[in-house]
Design a protein around this motif. Structure first.
Motif, mmCIF file in Angstrom:
data_model
loop_
_atom_site.group_PDB
_atom_site.id
_atom_site.type_symbol
_atom_site.label_atom_id
_atom_site.label_comp_id
_atom_site.label_asym_id
_atom_site.label_seq_id
_atom_site.Cartn_x
_atom_site.Cartn_y
_atom_site.Cartn_z
ATOM 1 N N ASP A 44 -12.747 59.297 23.049
ATOM 2 C CA ASP A 44 -12.894 59.774 24.429
ATOM 3 C C ASP A 44 -14.148 59.190 25.078
ATOM 4 O O ASP A 44 -14.114 58.765 26.225
ATOM 5 C CB ASP A 44 -12.941 61.295 24.494
ATOM 6 N N ALA A 45 -15.243 59.161 24.325
ATOM 7 C CA ALA A 45 -16.487 58.606 24.860
ATOM 8 C C ALA A 45 -16.429 57.084 24.950
ATOM 9 O O ALA A 45 -17.014 56.485 25.848
ATOM 10 C CB ALA A 45 -17.671 59.021 23.989
ATOM 11 N N MET A 46 -15.689 56.472 24.035
ATOM 12 C CA MET A 46 -15.599 55.014 24.015
ATOM 13 C C MET A 46 -14.669 54.492 25.101
ATOM 14 O O MET A 46 -14.751 53.338 25.487
ATOM 15 C CB MET A 46 -15.154 54.542 22.631
ATOM 16 N N GLY A 47 -13.786 55.330 25.599
ATOM 17 C CA GLY A 47 -12.923 54.943 26.704
ATOM 18 C C GLY A 47 -11.683 54.175 26.272
ATOM 19 O O GLY A 47 -11.299 54.177 25.107
ATOM 20 N N THR A 48 -11.110 53.491 27.245
ATOM 21 C CA THR A 48 -9.830 52.818 27.023
ATOM 22 C C THR A 48 -9.913 51.681 26.016
ATOM 23 O O THR A 48 -8.901 51.247 25.495
ATOM 24 C CB THR A 48 -9.263 52.264 28.347
ATOM 25 N N HIS A 49 -11.105 51.200 25.749
ATOM 26 C CA HIS A 49 -11.279 50.094 24.814
ATOM 27 C C HIS A 49 -11.802 50.553 23.455
ATOM 28 O O HIS A 49 -12.466 49.797 22.755
ATOM 29 C CB HIS A 49 -12.218 49.041 25.401
ATOM 30 N N ALA A 50 -11.487 51.774 23.068
ATOM 31 C CA ALA A 50 -11.994 52.313 21.804
ATOM 32 C C ALA A 50 -11.587 51.455 20.615
ATOM 33 O O ALA A 50 -12.419 51.150 19.747
ATOM 34 C CB ALA A 50 -11.516 53.750 21.603
ATOM 35 N N ALA A 51 -10.352 51.040 20.551
ATOM 36 C CA ALA A 51 -9.889 50.216 19.426
ATOM 37 C C ALA A 51 -10.610 48.875 19.412
ATOM 38 O O ALA A 51 -10.987 48.372 18.346
ATOM 39 C CB ALA A 51 -8.380 50.014 19.495
ATOM 40 N N LEU A 52 -10.843 48.332 20.573
ATOM 41 C CA LEU A 52 -11.564 47.070 20.700
ATOM 42 C C LEU A 52 -13.005 47.223 20.199
ATOM 43 O O LEU A 52 -13.502 46.391 19.437
ATOM 44 C CB LEU A 52 -11.550 46.628 22.162
ATOM 45 N N LEU A 53 -13.661 48.302 20.600
ATOM 46 C CA LEU A 53 -15.035 48.537 20.155
ATOM 47 C C LEU A 53 -15.104 48.734 18.647
ATOM 48 O O LEU A 53 -16.040 48.254 17.992
ATOM 49 C CB LEU A 53 -15.639 49.743 20.881
ATOM 50 N N LYS A 54 -14.126 49.409 18.073
ATOM 51 C CA LYS A 54 -14.098 49.592 16.611
ATOM 52 C C LYS A 54 -13.948 48.248 15.913
ATOM 53 O O LYS A 54 -14.574 47.993 14.886
ATOM 54 C CB LYS A 54 -12.970 50.541 16.193
ATOM 55 N N GLN A 55 -13.114 47.375 16.462
ATOM 56 C CA GLN A 55 -12.933 46.043 15.891
ATOM 57 C C GLN A 55 -14.248 45.256 15.945
ATOM 58 O O GLN A 55 -14.641 44.616 14.974
ATOM 59 C CB GLN A 55 -11.836 45.305 16.666
ATOM 60 N N ILE A 56 -14.933 45.338 17.065
ATOM 61 C CA ILE A 56 -16.224 44.655 17.213
ATOM 62 C C ILE A 56 -17.250 45.266 16.269
ATOM 63 O O ILE A 56 -18.049 44.551 15.654
ATOM 64 C CB ILE A 56 -16.689 44.687 18.679
ATOM 65 N N ASP A 57 -17.234 46.593 16.133
ATOM 66 C CA ASP A 57 -18.151 47.263 15.201
ATOM 67 C C ASP A 57 -17.968 46.737 13.780
ATOM 68 O O ASP A 57 -18.946 46.456 13.085
ATOM 69 C CB ASP A 57 -17.934 48.778 15.201
ATOM 70 N N GLN A 58 -16.719 46.626 13.335
ATOM 71 C CA GLN A 58 -16.446 46.161 11.972
ATOM 72 C C GLN A 58 -16.951 44.727 11.772
ATOM 73 O O GLN A 58 -17.573 44.418 10.757
ATOM 74 C CB GLN A 58 -14.940 46.240 11.664
ATOM 75 N N ALA A 59 -16.700 43.872 12.731
ATOM 76 C CA ALA A 59 -17.170 42.490 12.635
ATOM 77 C C ALA A 59 -18.695 42.431 12.678
ATOM 78 O O ALA A 59 -19.313 41.646 11.956
ATOM 79 C CB ALA A 59 -16.570 41.660 13.766
ATOM 80 N N SER A 60 -19.307 43.281 13.496
ATOM 81 C CA SER A 60 -20.767 43.309 13.601
ATOM 82 C C SER A 60 -21.411 43.727 12.285
ATOM 83 O O SER A 60 -22.460 43.196 11.907
ATOM 84 C CB SER A 60 -21.202 44.262 14.715
ATOM 85 N N LEU A 61 -20.791 44.664 11.590
ATOM 86 C CA LEU A 61 -21.322 45.069 10.285
ATOM 87 C C LEU A 61 -21.346 43.882 9.325
ATOM 88 O O LEU A 61 -22.329 43.683 8.597
ATOM 89 C CB LEU A 61 -20.486 46.211 9.699
ATOM 90 N N ARG A 62 -20.290 43.093 9.325
ATOM 91 C CA ARG A 62 -20.248 41.916 8.451
ATOM 92 C C ARG A 62 -21.312 40.899 8.843
ATOM 93 O O ARG A 62 -21.984 40.324 7.986
ATOM 94 C CB ARG A 62 -18.850 41.281 8.477
ATOM 95 N N VAL A 63 -21.472 40.681 10.145
ATOM 96 C CA VAL A 63 -22.506 39.751 10.617
ATOM 97 C C VAL A 63 -23.886 40.278 10.232
ATOM 98 O O VAL A 63 -24.755 39.520 9.795
ATOM 99 C CB VAL A 63 -22.390 39.507 12.139
ATOM 100 N N GLY A 64 -24.090 41.580 10.365
ATOM 101 C CA GLY A 64 -25.373 42.177 9.972
ATOM 102 C C GLY A 64 -25.685 41.941 8.508
ATOM 103 O O GLY A 64 -26.822 41.617 8.148
ATOM 104 N N LEU A 65 -24.685 42.092 7.658
ATOM 105 C CA LEU A 65 -24.880 41.815 6.231
ATOM 106 C C LEU A 65 -25.240 40.358 6.009
ATOM 107 O O LEU A 65 -26.122 40.037 5.184
ATOM 108 C CB LEU A 65 -23.613 42.158 5.431
#
Length: 109
Positions: A44-65
């Motif tokens: 609800d807070a992430m809005g209409t692009h929640a799935a997109l943000l989750k996908q970016i979050d997962q990729a960002s975690l890998r880049v962070g590692l």
């Protein structure tokens, strides 16, 4: 007016950016903090692009590692993050031209 937690989520993610710089040793903590904020406040807070943000979050975690382990420099990590974000938005919209993959060595798939 109820913003479904958007303001609180943005404040939480802003704290992640200020607390953990994008640097070797803190990159994964930064992206983990952002992921946790998104998870805490939910779709609800992430809005209409929640799935997109989750996908970016997962990729960002890998880049962070990869940044923390030295596989990627900070500059290479930034390039990878931009590419991941553009790719995710392209896949979500299918209206823009596909992004070109950066010439970055060591980027995990």
């Amino acid at each position: 007016m109820d913003d479904h937690g958007k303001g609180a989520m943005h404040a939480a993610t802003s704290r992640c950016f200020s607390k953990y710089p994008l640097a070797k040793g803190t990159a994964y903590k930064r992206f983990s903090c952002i992921y946790q904020a998104h998870s805490q406040y939910g779709p609800d807070a992430m809005g209409t692009h929640a799935a997109l943000l989750k996908q970016i979050d997962q990729a960002s975690l890998r880049v962070g590692l990869d940044i923390d382990s030295g596989v990627l420099s900070v500059a290479e990590g930034e390039t990878a993050l931009h590419w991941v974000t553009r790719k995710a938005y392209y896949q979500a919209s299918q209206h823009a031209s596909p992004p070109e993959h950066p010439k970055t060595q060591g980027l995990r798939k």
